[in-house]
Design an enzyme around this catalytic site. Structure first.
Site, short mmCIF file in Angstrom:
data_model
loop_
_atom_site.label_atom_id
_atom_site.label_comp_id
_atom_site.label_asym_id
_atom_site.label_seq_id
_atom_site.Cartn_x
_atom_site.Cartn_y
_atom_site.Cartn_z
N LYS A 1 44.44 -44.45 65.55
CA LYS A 1 44.15 -45.83 65.10
C LYS A 1 44.02 -45.87 63.58
CE LYS A 1 39.34 -44.97 66.30
NZ LYS A 1 38.14 -45.58 65.85
N TYR B 1 35.55 -49.38 31.25
CA TYR B 1 34.74 -50.60 31.28
C TYR B 1 33.25 -50.28 31.20
CZ TYR B 1 38.81 -53.27 32.93
OH TYR B 1 40.02 -53.88 33.04
#
Ligand SMILES: Cc1ncc(COP(=O)(O)O)c(C=O)c1O
Length: 372
Positions: free
Chosen positions: A37, A264
């Site tokens: 999955k 940043y």
């Protein structure tokens, strides 16, 4: 060596060998259902499924109907179990994909019989008893019995299996796992008397390693087939080989003077003159921002700290003042370079999460390539 900005290399041979290794652990005639999955836990469901079958898995497990449909579209043969909850529409998709489905309500069993698409095989039902996961399935054995009886007595359906799922199999000292196992074993024994052909299954990877009494007729293993450790440790002592490596490259190298910052928010500043490399991979690829100033990258076979805030498309690495690294040098974020390695489990620990989330979180922007 050609480099690429964000590349996941998947060793399908490792998946095959991990499955063979798991199979060799199994007791009696227990079969291996390879859980693929979430796009094979980020590895690529179709490739993982093919490798798992080559390694001796005889079933494939998915969470959704669309995942079963996708496997069939790519020609995957054999039994597929859709383990998740299904809306009526998804139920139809699952049956069209000739997948087995899970039920815990009589109403759902009735719908299965009534809505089975014409021309498909009789829907095959696995009844789910919730023995302590507290998620899908009925916690009431009487209801599980009634659901099984409803499937068995309807000639349009086949009662195929009985299952449960463990909540704490990966916590070796806990007492909940033995409690769940005991509850399920008793119920399974009783149900087998009425339905001798029932396929009984319970174990995930951790349970398969932890207690052979949990093997029953089939184990449903996901994490271990990818060579990731179900107990969040080093997978090597269990004979598991990590199948996925995550690679990038050093795109630029710049000299920083003391006090200059990268990224940043200026969360890192050079304490002394050094060389800083920029790698064009970031949280847009699934390299999570929580790893800012908190993980390493391998370049030229050595660990280097990831410094500064991770951006969407770039990270920065302190290469050290005497680095001879040139732009174009390969970098490894998960995997091995020479004698150094960074395990997925290490990255997970740094993020206070589990290895599953690291590989599942690699975004579609990361190209997958498959090696043997
Ligand atoms: C019902 C069920 N069975 C088996 C598995 C496989 O678990 P693991 O990846 O821990 O082996 C999962 C995955 O979460 C699951 O939801």
């Amino acid at each position: 060596m050609t480099v690429e900005r964000a590349l996941a290399r998947i060793d399908v041979g490792a998946i095959e060998r991990n499955c063979a290794q798991l199979r060799s652990l199994l007791t009696g005639n227990a079969e291996l259902c390879a859980v693929v999955k979430a796009d094979g836990y980020g590895h690529g469901a179709v490739w993982a499924a093919r490798a798992a079958l080559a390694g001796g898995a005889s079933w494939l497990g998915v969470a959704t109907a669309a995942e079963a449909e996708d496997l069939r579209r790519h020609g995957l043969p054999g039994p597929i179990l859709v383990m998740g909850a299904l809306t009526p529409e998804e139920m139809r998709t699952a049956l069209e994909a000739d997948a087995d489905v899970v039920a815990w309500k009589q109403e759902f069993v009735r719908l299965l019989a009534e809505r089975a698409p014409p021309g498909t095989r009789a829907p095959r039902v696995h009844v789910k008893l919730d023995t302590g996961m507290g998620r899908l399935g009925t916690s009431d054995p009487a209801e599980a019995r009634a659901v099984a009886a409803a499937a068995a007595s309807d000639e349009r359906l086949v009662l195929a299996g009985l299952m449960t799922h463990f909540a704490t199999a990966d916590e070796p000292e806990d007492e909940h796992f033995p409690y769940q196992l005991e509850r399920f074993s008793r119920f399974a024994a009783e149900m087998r008397e009425s339905y001798p052909g029932l396929r009984v299954h319970a174990a995930n990877s951790a349970a398969a390693y932890r207690d052979s009494a949990a093997h029953f007729d089939m184990v449903r293993c996901g994490i271990a087939i990818y060579g990731l450790d179900p107990f969040h440790e080093d997978p090597a002592p269990r004979g598991l080989e990590p199948a996925l490596s995550l690679c990038s490259y050093v795109a630029s190298v710049k000299r920083f003077e003391a006090g200059e910052s990268a990224g940043y928010g200026r969360t890192w500043r050079a304490a002394e003159p050094t060389l800083v490399g920029a790698l064009p991979i970031g949280y847009g690829d699934g390299w999570r921002r929580g790893l800012s100033n908190a993980s390493d990258v391998l370049v030229q076979g050595r660990r280097h700290p990831l410094v500064g805030t991770i951006s969407m498309d770039n990270v920065t690495v302190d290469l050290g003042a005497d680095s001879e690294v040139e732009p174009g040098e390969p970098a490894v974020l998960i995997g091995r370079q020479d004698d150094e390695r960074i395990l997925c489990e290490e990255i997970a620990r740094r993020l206070a999460t589990i290895n599953y989330e690291i590989t599942c979180g690699l975004s579609p922007r990361v190209r997958r390539v498959y090696d043997r």
